[in-house]
Each structure stands twice: as structure tokens, then as C-alpha cells.
Scaffold this motif. Structure first.
Motif, PDB file in Angstrom:
ATOM      1  N   LEU A 154       0.823  -1.203   0.000  1.00 30.78           N
ATOM      2  CA  LEU A 154       0.000   0.000   0.000  1.00 30.78           C
ATOM      3  C   LEU A 154       0.861   1.257   0.000  1.00 30.78           C
ATOM      4  CD1 LEU A 154      -2.476  -1.204   2.767  1.00 30.78           C
ATOM      5  CD2 LEU A 154      -2.995  -1.018   0.327  1.00 30.78           C
ATOM      6  N   PRO A 155       0.411   2.318  -0.666  1.00 28.94           N
ATOM      7  CA  PRO A 155       1.159   3.579  -0.622  1.00 28.94           C
ATOM      8  C   PRO A 155       1.064   4.233   0.751  1.00 28.94           C
ATOM      9  CG  PRO A 155      -0.928   3.906  -1.763  1.00 28.94           C
ATOM     10  CD  PRO A 155      -0.802   2.421  -1.502  1.00 28.94           C
ATOM     11  N   THR A 157       1.415   7.897   2.383  1.00 30.54           N
ATOM     12  CA  THR A 157       1.465   9.310   2.002  1.00 30.54           C
ATOM     13  C   THR A 157       1.165  10.172   3.220  1.00 30.54           C
ATOM     14  OG1 THR A 157      -0.870   9.199   1.325  1.00 30.54           O
ATOM     15  CG2 THR A 157       0.793   8.819  -0.380  1.00 30.54           C
ATOM     16  N   GLU A 158       1.223  11.453   3.019  1.00 32.08           N
ATOM     17  CA  GLU A 158       0.953  12.380   4.118  1.00 32.08           C
ATOM     18  C   GLU A 158       0.067  13.515   3.657  1.00 32.08           C
ATOM     19  OE1 GLU A 158       4.423  15.644   4.330  1.00 32.08           O
ATOM     20  OE2 GLU A 158       5.110  13.615   4.818  1.00 32.08           O
ATOM     21  N   THR A 159      -0.610  14.097   4.616  1.00 31.32           N
ATOM     22  CA  THR A 159      -1.412  15.285   4.394  1.00 31.32           C
ATOM     23  C   THR A 159      -1.352  16.114   5.659  1.00 31.32           C
ATOM     24  OG1 THR A 159      -3.567  16.082   3.619  1.00 31.32           O
ATOM     25  CG2 THR A 159      -3.589  14.315   5.235  1.00 31.32           C
ATOM     26  N   ARG A 191      -1.017   8.613   6.041  1.00 28.96           N
ATOM     27  CA  ARG A 191      -2.084   7.771   5.500  1.00 28.96           C
ATOM     28  C   ARG A 191      -1.469   6.520   4.877  1.00 28.96           C
ATOM     29  NH1 ARG A 191      -4.381  11.312   2.754  1.00 28.96           N
ATOM     30  NH2 ARG A 191      -6.423  11.482   3.782  1.00 28.96           N
ATOM     31  N   GLY A 193      -2.573   3.480   2.411  1.00 28.42           N
ATOM     32  CA  GLY A 193      -3.635   3.143   1.478  1.00 28.42           C
ATOM     33  C   GLY A 193      -4.316   4.398   0.964  1.00 28.42           C
ATOM     34  N   GLN A 194      -5.102   4.237  -0.084  1.00 30.40           N
ATOM     35  CA  GLN A 194      -5.776   5.380  -0.689  1.00 30.40           C
ATOM     36  C   GLN A 194      -7.230   5.039  -0.953  1.00 30.40           C
ATOM     37  OE1 GLN A 194      -4.715   8.387  -1.320  1.00 30.40           O
ATOM     38  NE2 GLN A 194      -2.499   8.243  -1.028  1.00 30.40           N
ATOM     39  N   GLY A 195      -8.101   6.042  -0.850  1.00 34.29           N
ATOM     40  CA  GLY A 195      -9.504   5.848  -1.182  1.00 34.29           C
ATOM     41  C   GLY A 195     -10.137   4.726  -0.389  1.00 34.29           C
ATOM     42  N   GLN A 198      -7.857   2.626   1.888  1.00 32.87           N
ATOM     43  CA  GLN A 198      -7.171   3.203   3.048  1.00 32.87           C
ATOM     44  C   GLN A 198      -7.376   2.326   4.273  1.00 32.87           C
ATOM     45  OE1 GLN A 198      -7.498   7.529   3.849  1.00 32.87           O
ATOM     46  NE2 GLN A 198      -8.137   6.956   5.915  1.00 32.87           N
ATOM     47  N   LEU A 201      -4.997   6.142   9.133  1.00 32.30           N
ATOM     48  CA  LEU A 201      -4.761   7.582   9.045  1.00 32.30           C
ATOM     49  C   LEU A 201      -4.591   8.075  10.465  1.00 32.30           C
ATOM     50  CD1 LEU A 201      -4.687  10.183   7.247  1.00 32.30           C
ATOM     51  CD2 LEU A 201      -7.129  10.425   7.751  1.00 32.30           C
ATOM     52  N   ARG A 211       6.044   2.755   0.561  1.00 31.42           N
ATOM     53  CA  ARG A 211       5.067   1.704   0.321  1.00 31.42           C
ATOM     54  C   ARG A 211       5.274   0.606   1.359  1.00 31.42           C
ATOM     55  NH1 ARG A 211       2.442   2.622  -4.471  1.00 31.42           N
ATOM     56  NH2 ARG A 211       1.330   0.647  -4.189  1.00 31.42           N
TER      57      ARG A 211
END
Length: 239
Positions: A154-155, A157-159, A191, A193-195, A198, A201, A211
């Protein structure tokens, strides 16, 4: 304040910096740091710095007042004076293992969906403490589930959200004993995973792999009782 290069790019291994000063304890204060400063259960990075006519081993990095980072020497050598431009070089193998372990512990908090009361990251072994009155029935099943999540590649990522948004969404915080640092206006979320895919978080200032497949296989070790309702779950990197 020190510019936190490790936060913008966890894969950055070297970077230039300028010496701003020295602490009374002998740490080197720099204007930008590729070295992660000890926080959140993750150890500070090690490596070395080099400048014209000098070289110094760095044992760890620490947070200082005002948002600065101090690089702690690993040996007694002459300190470069303020204004010196130097090159920072990470012990990359150690840092990368910390990145793998930190991300694996995020996934452990998904597999064991209980409040987290503490944690510690190491290059080979890490652990989370959970508010867990009773031990799990099937550790082998937890191990299988954790490694299956890792294997999904899974990816990661950050926000960023504002302090107010975090306070309005307390469910994002999994830790009972430590609140994410607020007061600077925004908080970083990691985060996995995406969408619809996910799986996690949560607020975090540490370094992570890009990943989950980079983590490799892990193994859940002993589950130790630590207090009336506290249990410590340890995991190890297998390679």
C-alpha cells in the motif's frame, strides 16, 4: 527554527547545512537537518558531518527550544564554529530500518484495534503497548494478518490538517498518553492506502517508507503484561 529536511523527504541521505551555534551540552545547532530528532518513540538519527578540515561523528539528534535541532557528537573533537557550512551524512541503513519499523507499527495498530498507551522503535525490534485487558487468543493469526497488510504494498502518504481540525476529530489520535504536537497551526497526518483501500490515518511526525512492501516480513514476538490492563506487543524485522 531548524528546517526539517527529513519531514519533507524521508529518503534524503545527505544535505548541506550551516552551523548556527552550540548548546551548553555540546550539541551542534544547524539551520537545516537531515537527521531525525528523537521524538514519538523513534530514536534520533546517527551519521557524521564533514566540513573543510574537519569531520565529526553524530550519535543522535535532539529537539531544542524554539524548534531547533541539535546534533549530538559521538566523539570529542573540535566543534565547527558558527557560520561553518558543513555536509550532513546519515547512517542510512539504520534510518531506513527505523522507517520500515515505524510503518510496520502503524499497521500493527490497525491489526490490533485498541488504544495505544506507548511505543518504541528500534532498528531490529519495535513495540506498541495497548490498553488490552486480555491477551489475544491467536497470535499466529495476528501475525498472518499483519504480514498480509504489508504484502499489499500500500502507498504511504501524508497530508496536513489544522490544529482545530485535529481537535474536532479526536478519533484520529490512537495514543492515550501522548497527544500529537499542536500549537504551530497544523498537524501532519500519515495515510496508509488510498480511497477505499485506506487502512490507516493518524497524526505522526516520524519517518516512514513510501510503500508497505518495503517493510518486508515481520514477526510478532512475546506479548507481555505491563500493568493491570496494559500489554506490550513486540515485532521484529526478519531481514
Amino acid at each position: 527554527m531548524t528546517e526539517l529536511l527529513f519531514r519533507d523527504d524521508a529518503y534524503l541521505r545527505e544535505a548541506d547545512a550551516v552551523v548556527l551555534g552550540h548548546t551548553a551540552e555540546g550539541a551542534l545547532i544547524v539551520d537545516r537537518s537531515v537527521f531525525y530528532a528523537t521524538a514519538g518513540g523513534q530514536p534520533g538519527d546517527s551519521g557524521y558531518v564533514v566540513w573543510p578540515g574537519g569531520r565529526m561523528a553524530i550519535a543522535t539528534a535532539t529537539k531544542l527550544e524554539g524548534g531547533a535541532v541539535g546534533l549530538v557528537p559521538g566523539e570529542a573533537v573540535a566543534m565547527p564554529p558558527p557560520g561553518t557550512r558543513l555536509r550532513q551524512v546519515l547512517d542510512w541503513e539504520r534510518r531506513y530500518r527505523h522507517m520500515r519499523m515505524h510503518t510496520a507499527l502503524h499497521l500493527l495498530s490497525v491489526v490490533i484495534a485498541l488504544p495505544v498507551t506507548g511505543g518504541q522503535i528500534g532498528a531490529d525490534r519495535g513495540r506498541l503497548d495497548f490498553d488490552m485487558p486480555d491477551p489475544p487468543d491467536d497470535v499466529a493469526a495476528l501475525d498472518e494478518t499483519l504480514n498480509a497488510l504489508i504484502g499489499r504494498d500500500l502507498p504511504v502518504t501524508e497530508t496536513w490538517i489544522t490544529d482545530a481540525e485535529l481537535l474536532a476529530n479526536p478519533g484520529l489520535v490512537k495514543t492515550l498518553s501522548v497527544m500529537p504536537p499542536i500549537g504551530q497551526g497544523r498537524v501532519r497526518l500519515v495515510r496508509i492506502g488510498q480511497g477505499a483501500g485506506q487502512v490507516d490515518l493518524q497524526p505522526c511526525g516520524g519517518t516512514h517508507v513510501g510503500r508497505t512492501g518495503e517493510i518486508g516480513r515481520v514477526e510478532i514476538g512475546r506479548i507481555e503484561k505491563k500493568g493491570r490492563q496494559n500489554r506490550r506487543v513486540s515485532i521484529s524485522l526478519m531481514a
